[in-house]
Write an enzyme that holds these catalytic residues in place. Structure first.
Site, PDB file in Angstrom:
ATOM      1  CE  LYS A  79     -12.974  15.210 -18.856  1.00  0.00           C
ATOM      2  NZ  LYS A  79     -11.626  14.349 -18.664  1.00  0.00           N
ATOM      3  N   GLY A 179      -7.940  13.369  -2.175  1.00  0.00           N
ATOM      4  CA  GLY A 179      -8.496  12.620  -3.045  1.00  0.00           C
ATOM      5  C   GLY A 179      -8.078  11.252  -3.173  1.00  0.00           C
ATOM      6  N   GLY A 181      -9.918   8.621  -4.806  1.00  0.00           N
ATOM      7  CA  GLY A 181     -10.779   8.027  -5.642  1.00  0.00           C
ATOM      8  C   GLY A 181      -9.780   6.965  -6.315  1.00  0.00           C
ATOM      9  CB  VAL A 183      -6.197   8.688  -9.935  1.00  0.00           C
ATOM     10  CG1 VAL A 183      -4.622   9.031 -10.394  1.00  0.00           C
ATOM     11  CG2 VAL A 183      -7.097   8.541 -11.328  1.00  0.00           C
TER      12      VAL A 183
HETATM   13  P1  NAD Z   1     -12.872   9.466  -8.629  1.00  0.00           P
HETATM   14  O1  NAD Z   1     -14.314  10.022  -8.638  1.00  0.00           O
HETATM   15  O2  NAD Z   1     -12.691   8.228  -8.416  1.00  0.00           O
HETATM   16  O3  NAD Z   1     -12.283  10.286  -6.967  1.00  0.00           O
HETATM   17  C1  NAD Z   1     -12.107  11.602  -6.663  1.00  0.00           C
HETATM   18  C2  NAD Z   1     -12.025  11.393  -5.209  1.00  0.00           C
HETATM   19  O4  NAD Z   1     -12.013  12.698  -4.805  1.00  0.00           O
HETATM   20  C3  NAD Z   1     -13.526  10.878  -4.516  1.00  0.00           C
HETATM   21  O5  NAD Z   1     -13.045   9.836  -3.671  1.00  0.00           O
HETATM   22  C4  NAD Z   1     -13.956  11.973  -3.790  1.00  0.00           C
HETATM   23  O6  NAD Z   1     -14.507  11.707  -2.738  1.00  0.00           O
HETATM   24  C5  NAD Z   1     -12.891  13.082  -3.700  1.00  0.00           C
HETATM   25  N1  NAD Z   1     -13.085  14.221  -3.420  1.00  0.00           N
HETATM   26  C6  NAD Z   1     -14.066  15.162  -4.056  1.00  0.00           C
HETATM   27  N2  NAD Z   1     -13.701  16.207  -3.574  1.00  0.00           N
HETATM   28  C7  NAD Z   1     -12.942  16.290  -2.692  1.00  0.00           C
HETATM   29  C8  NAD Z   1     -12.355  17.341  -1.903  1.00  0.00           C
HETATM   30  N3  NAD Z   1     -12.746  18.580  -1.749  1.00  0.00           N
HETATM   31  N4  NAD Z   1     -11.048  17.005  -0.746  1.00  0.00           N
HETATM   32  C9  NAD Z   1     -10.907  15.778  -0.753  1.00  0.00           C
HETATM   33  N5  NAD Z   1     -11.573  14.638  -1.640  1.00  0.00           N
HETATM   34  C10 NAD Z   1     -12.558  14.923  -2.607  1.00  0.00           C
HETATM   35  O7  NAD Z   1     -12.017  10.151  -9.639  1.00  0.00           O
HETATM   36  P2  NAD Z   1     -10.557   9.935 -10.530  1.00  0.00           P
HETATM   37  O8  NAD Z   1     -10.899   9.048 -11.543  1.00  0.00           O
HETATM   38  O9  NAD Z   1      -9.646   9.584  -9.292  1.00  0.00           O
HETATM   39  O10 NAD Z   1      -9.903  11.257 -10.816  1.00  0.00           O
HETATM   40  C11 NAD Z   1      -9.586  12.157  -9.926  1.00  0.00           C
HETATM   41  C12 NAD Z   1      -9.139  13.573 -10.606  1.00  0.00           C
HETATM   42  O11 NAD Z   1      -8.006  12.902 -11.671  1.00  0.00           O
HETATM   43  C13 NAD Z   1     -10.120  14.125 -11.558  1.00  0.00           C
HETATM   44  O12 NAD Z   1      -9.839  15.383 -11.347  1.00  0.00           O
HETATM   45  C14 NAD Z   1      -9.966  13.638 -12.896  1.00  0.00           C
HETATM   46  O13 NAD Z   1     -10.450  14.612 -13.721  1.00  0.00           O
HETATM   47  C15 NAD Z   1      -8.595  13.427 -12.778  1.00  0.00           C
HETATM   48  N6  NAD Z   1      -7.978  12.449 -14.032  1.00  0.00           N
HETATM   49  C16 NAD Z   1      -8.539  11.156 -13.830  1.00  0.00           C
HETATM   50  C17 NAD Z   1      -8.033  10.241 -14.854  1.00  0.00           C
HETATM   51  C18 NAD Z   1      -8.369   8.994 -14.661  1.00  0.00           C
HETATM   52  O14 NAD Z   1      -7.893   8.245 -15.449  1.00  0.00           O
HETATM   53  N7  NAD Z   1      -9.426   8.515 -13.853  1.00  0.00           N
HETATM   54  C19 NAD Z   1      -6.981  10.760 -15.752  1.00  0.00           C
HETATM   55  C20 NAD Z   1      -6.757  12.055 -15.804  1.00  0.00           C
HETATM   56  C21 NAD Z   1      -7.090  12.887 -14.953  1.00  0.00           C
END
Ligand code: NAD
Length: 360
Positions: A79, A179, A181, A183
Site C-alpha cells: 500500500k 461513508g 464515497g 464504494v
Molecule cells: P472515498 O474517498 O471515495 O469515500 C470515502 C467517503 O467517506 C467520503 O465521501 C468521505 O467524505 C466519507 N467520510 C470520511 N470520514 C467519514 C466519517 N467519519 N463519517 C462519515 N463519512 C466519512 O473512498 P472509497 O474508495 O469509497 O473507499 C471507502 C473505504 O473502502 C476506504 O476505507 C477504502 O480503503 C475502502 N476500500 C475501497 C476500495 C475501492 O475499490 N475504492 C476497495 C477496498 C476497500
C-alpha cells in the site's frame, strides 16, 4: 519509524518518499510478496502526524496481504500513502514524482486507486511507471475498482444475512451506511434500488443531500450513525471505527462494510462477537476491487467476465469463514486470518522464498 515493528510484523520493504521540488511526502509499504507482487492502492490523506501516516500504511499493506491470500488473487500485499490535502495539494508534478518512486521498486509494488485517488492521478503516475493498475478502460486497463468493490460487498451481504437472519431478501432489512464515497455511494444506490431502507452518513454534506433524494434513504448526522436501530451496519469510510466507544452503541446484528481496517485493534473482533454481532472480516468482503485489478495483471490481460465471476466467490469465501468460526469457536476475523495464514504457509513451503520479481 519503528524498525522493530517493521521487522516483527514481517514487512519486506518500507520506503519513505520525499521530493521537496513538488512537495511530495509519501510512504510505500511492501508487506509480503510470497504470493506475488504487492498490489494495493495509493491513498491521499491529510494525516495530522507522520506517525499516523506510517501506522496507516503499515496496517493497510498488511491487510492487503491477507485480502489477496483469501481471495486467491496471486498477489502479495502492499500500500502507499501520500501525506497531503486531496482538495488542495494535487498536481501532475507531484503524482509524477510519486510515480518515479513506484518505478524504483521494479514491480515489487504495483499501485491502484484508494481514498482520495482517482483515474486522473493514476494517469499522471503512469507517465513515470508501468506499475499502475485501475487506469481507464479506454487504455485497456480495468478502470476504477470501486464499483467492483461495491458489487463484492453486496454479494457478501447475502452470506451475512443468510448466516444471521436466515434470509437472502436484502430488501427486507434496514442498513446504516457510513461513508458515501465511491464504494459506499454505489452500495447505497444498489440497496435503494432493491427497495431496502437505508440510513446514511457522510462528513460531506453535499453527498448526504444528494443521497437523501434516493427512495428509502434517510440521513443521520455526525456520529449518530452508530446509534441507528438498523439490522446491518456498513462502515464504508475510514478505518478504526469499530472500537471500545462505538461497539457498545451498535444495535445492529451484522457489520459488513467496505472500509479497510475497520477494527481499531484485533481484540475488538472479540468484543463484537461478545455483543452477538456477526462481523464480516473487511478484507474478505471488500476484495472485489483487488480481484478486479488482479485480472488485469494476468498475462492474458483484463476480462470483465472473469473478474465478475471471481467476485461472486466472495459469498463462498464468507460462508467458509463463518463455518470455520462456528466449528472452531473462533471469531470470524480469527477464522479469516487462519485461512490467509494457511495459504501463505503453503506457498512458503512450495516457494521457499518470495516471488516479488514475477512480473518484472
Ligand atoms: P472515498 O474517498 O471515495 O469515500 C470515502 C467517503 O467517506 C467520503 O465521501 C468521505 O467524505 C466519507 N467520510 C470520511 N470520514 C467519514 C466519517 N467519519 N463519517 C462519515 N463519512 C466519512 O473512498 P472509497 O474508495 O469509497 O473507499 C471507502 C473505504 O473502502 C476506504 O476505507 C477504502 O480503503 C475502502 N476500500 C475501497 C476500495 C475501492 O475499490 N475504492 C476497495 C477496498 C476497500
Amino acid at each position: 519509524m519503528k524498525i522493530e515493528r517493521i521487522e516483527a510484523e514481517g514487512y519486506e520493504n518500507v520506503v519513505m518518499c520525499s521530493d521537496p521540488d513538488t512537495g511530495l511526502k509519501a510512504i510505500i509499504a511492501v508487506h509480503d510478496t510470497t504470493l506475488g507482487p504487492a498490489l494495493g492502492g495509493l491513498r491521499m490523506w491529510n494525516y495530522k502526524t507522520d506517525e499516523e501516516a506510517i501506522t496507516d500504511v503499515l496496517r493497510l499493506s498488511r491487510g492487503m496481504t491477507y485480502k489477496s491470500a483469501c481471495a486467491n488473487t496471486g498477489l502479495g500485499g502492499g500500500k502507499a500513502v501520500i501525506i497531503g490535502d486531496q482538495n488542495k495539494d494535487k498536481s501532475e508534478r507531484l503524482f509524477r514524482a510519486m510515480g518515479r518512486f513506484v518505478e524504483t521498486l521494479g514491480g515489487s509494488y504495483i499501485t491502484a486507486e484508494d481514498v482520495g485517488i482517482g483515474i486522473q492521478e493514476l494517469e499522471w503516475l503512469h507517465k513515470e511507471t508501468k506499475y499502475v493498475t485501475g487506469l481507464s478502460r479506454q487504455s485497456g486497463s480495468s478502470g476504477n475498482p470501486s464499483p467492483f468493490t461495491a458489487r463484492g460487498c453486496i454479494r457478501g451481504l447475502f452470506a451475512c444475512t443468510e448466516e444471521k437472519f436466515g434470509t437472502s431478501h436484502l430488501d427486507r432489512l434496514h442498513y446504516s451506511v457510513q461513508g458515501l464515497g465511491q464504494v459506499g455511494g454505489e452500495v447505497v444506490r444498489c440497496l435503494s434500488m432493491l427497495g431496502a431502507r437505508v440510513t446514511v452518513s457522510d462528513i460531506n454534506e453535499d453527498r448526504c443531500v444528494e443521497f437523501s433524494a434516493l427512495p428509502g434513504v434517510e440521513v443521520a448526522y455526525g456520529d449518530e450513525i452508530y446509534d441507528i436501530d438498523a439490522d446491518v451496519f456498513m462502515p464504508c469510510a475510514l478505518g478504526g471505527v469499530l472500537n471500545g466507544d462505538t461497539i457498545p452503541r451498535l444495535k445492529v446484528k451484522v457489520i459488513a462494510g467496505a472500509a479497510n481496517n475497520q477494527l481499531l485493534t484485533e481484540s475488538h473482533a472479540t468484543m463484537i462477537h461478545d455483543h452477538d454481532i456477526l462481523y464480516a472480516p473487511d478484507f474478505i468482503i471488500n476484495a472485489g476491487g483487488i480481484i478486479n485489478v488482479s485480472v488485469e495483471v494476468r498475462p492474458e490481460g483484463y476480462d470483465e467476465r472473469t473478474a465478475v465471476t471471481k467476485i461472486e466467490n466472495i459469498y463462498n469465501g464468507l460462508r467458509e469463514v463463518f463455518e470455520t468460526s462456528r466449528r472452531e469457536n473462533l471469531t470470524p476475523a480469527e477464522a479469516a486470518y487462519q485461512v490467509a495464514q494457511n495459504r501463505l504457509d503453503e506457498a512458503r513451503q512450495v516457494n521457499g522464498h518470495s516471488v516479488a520479481d514475477s512480473t518484472s
